[in-house]
Design an enzyme around this catalytic site. Structure first.
Site, PDB file in Angstrom:
ATOM      1  N   LYS A  69       0.799  -1.230   0.000  1.00 40.97           N
ATOM      2  CA  LYS A  69       0.000   0.000   0.000  1.00 40.97           C
ATOM      3  C   LYS A  69       0.835   1.284   0.000  1.00 40.97           C
ATOM      4  CE  LYS A  69      -4.350  -1.435   2.048  1.00 40.97           C
ATOM      5  NZ  LYS A  69      -5.287  -1.184   3.148  1.00 40.97           N
ATOM      6  N   ASP A 104     -10.065   3.356   2.297  1.00 41.51           N
ATOM      7  CA  ASP A 104     -10.248   2.698   3.601  1.00 41.51           C
ATOM      8  C   ASP A 104     -10.975   3.607   4.598  1.00 41.51           C
ATOM      9  OD1 ASP A 104      -8.999   0.270   2.968  1.00 41.51           O
ATOM     10  OD2 ASP A 104      -7.019   1.083   3.401  1.00 41.51           O
TER      11      ASP A 104
END
Ligand code: ATR
Length: 272
Positions: A69, A104
């Site tokens: 990520k 997220d």
């Protein structure tokens, strides 16, 4: 349907237990979009090649999961403001250029908004890893956020978002939970184990409790919270809502979160 099948996917390592292919393929089917979503297991040393492959093959979009990520940021062409602030990308959109986003935080926001309003609320986040950072950044836009982390420096580094960062100690937990309207576990405590990051006696009626962990779905924290009259939100809701937001970025279309959740639950039942 258009003739060309569009390709989407997730890169991670490991990635074979990902629920994302089930969620996104169910959404493509439901909306009649001619596209498929695959999981690609990409070891860290092949990350650059994998991103080159996305460009070369014209893959339309990717989800990015552990451990890529942060590392993926240097391989793409641009970042949304959110991804830049959080320092983490979980979604790439291929518009000729590869653009990185982070869904997220918005996933956590939408999951919580199913049960509560967030404006002006006091939120206690446990954990300052990738998930904790995304959640703290997003919720700091509307709420008063405290982040406690085992490694306190990582929580304090988030004070740039206007949150309070401190050590995850028994004393701090007791102190901050008293003032909290919403408690979020963004540590990995409880993942594939029967541990909780919070002593049960600190959980009180009316508190909203969300766990980022979704394996098991009913974590010890959520079970003990429900027993004490808290409102609970499981980690699969956050996963589903982050997925729905990635889907929207790729296709411009809204998908029913219940549909994605049904597909993810089926994956969990199969042991993915
Ligand atoms: P993710 O992307 O899921 O957030 P991560 O970035 O590895 O994963 O973050 C894991 C989080 O769980 C971190 O906040 C970590 O605390 P540290 O920053 O101190 O490592 C937290 N964590 C993991 N195991 C823990 C434990 N046994 N007790 C408390 N916190 C723990």
């Amino acid at each position: 349907m258009d003739a060309e099948t569009r390709l989407y996917g997730v890169i991670g390592f490991p990635v074979r237990h990902s629920l994302s292919p089930a969620m996104h393929n169910a959404a493509f089917r439901e909306l009649g979009i001619n596209a498929v979503y695959l999981a690609f297991e990409v070891p860290p040393e092949r990350l650059g090649m994998a991103v080159d492959g996305v460009r070369g093959l014209g893959v339309k979009g990717l989800n990015v999961t552990m451990p890529h990520k942060t590392a993926v940021m240097e391989h793409i062409d641009g970042l949304s403001g959110d991804a830049e602030e959080i320092g983490s990308v979980n979604t790439i959109v291929n518009e000729g250029e590869l653009l990185g986003y982070n869904t997220d935080g918005i996933g956590a926001r939408r999951a919580l908004e199913m049960v509560t309003r967030l404006e002006g609320k006091d939120v206690l986040v446990l954990g300052a890893g990738g998930a904790g950072r995304a959640i703290a950044y997003e919720l700091s836009k509307t709420s008063n956020v405290v982040v406690l982390n085992r490694t306190p420096g990582k929580a304090r580094a988030l004070e740039r978002f206007g949150v309070i960062g401190d050590a995850l100690t028994a004393d701090n937990l007791r102190r901050y939970i008293r003032e909290a309207d919403i408690l979020i576990n963004a540590t990995s405590v409880g993942m594939n184990s029967d541990e909780s990051p919070v002593p049960a006696d600190l959980l009180r009626e009316g508190l909203v409790v969300m766990d980022v962990v979704y394996k098991p779905l009913r974590t010890r924290l959520l079970r003990e919270a429900a027993e004490r009259g808290c409102v609970t939100v499981d980690g699969l809701w956050m996963l589903v809502h982050q997925g729905a937001e990635s889907f929207r970025l790729w296709t411009g279309k809204k998908v029913d979160p219940e549909l994605m959740r049904g597909a993810a639950l089926e994956g969990l039942r199969k042991g993915w």
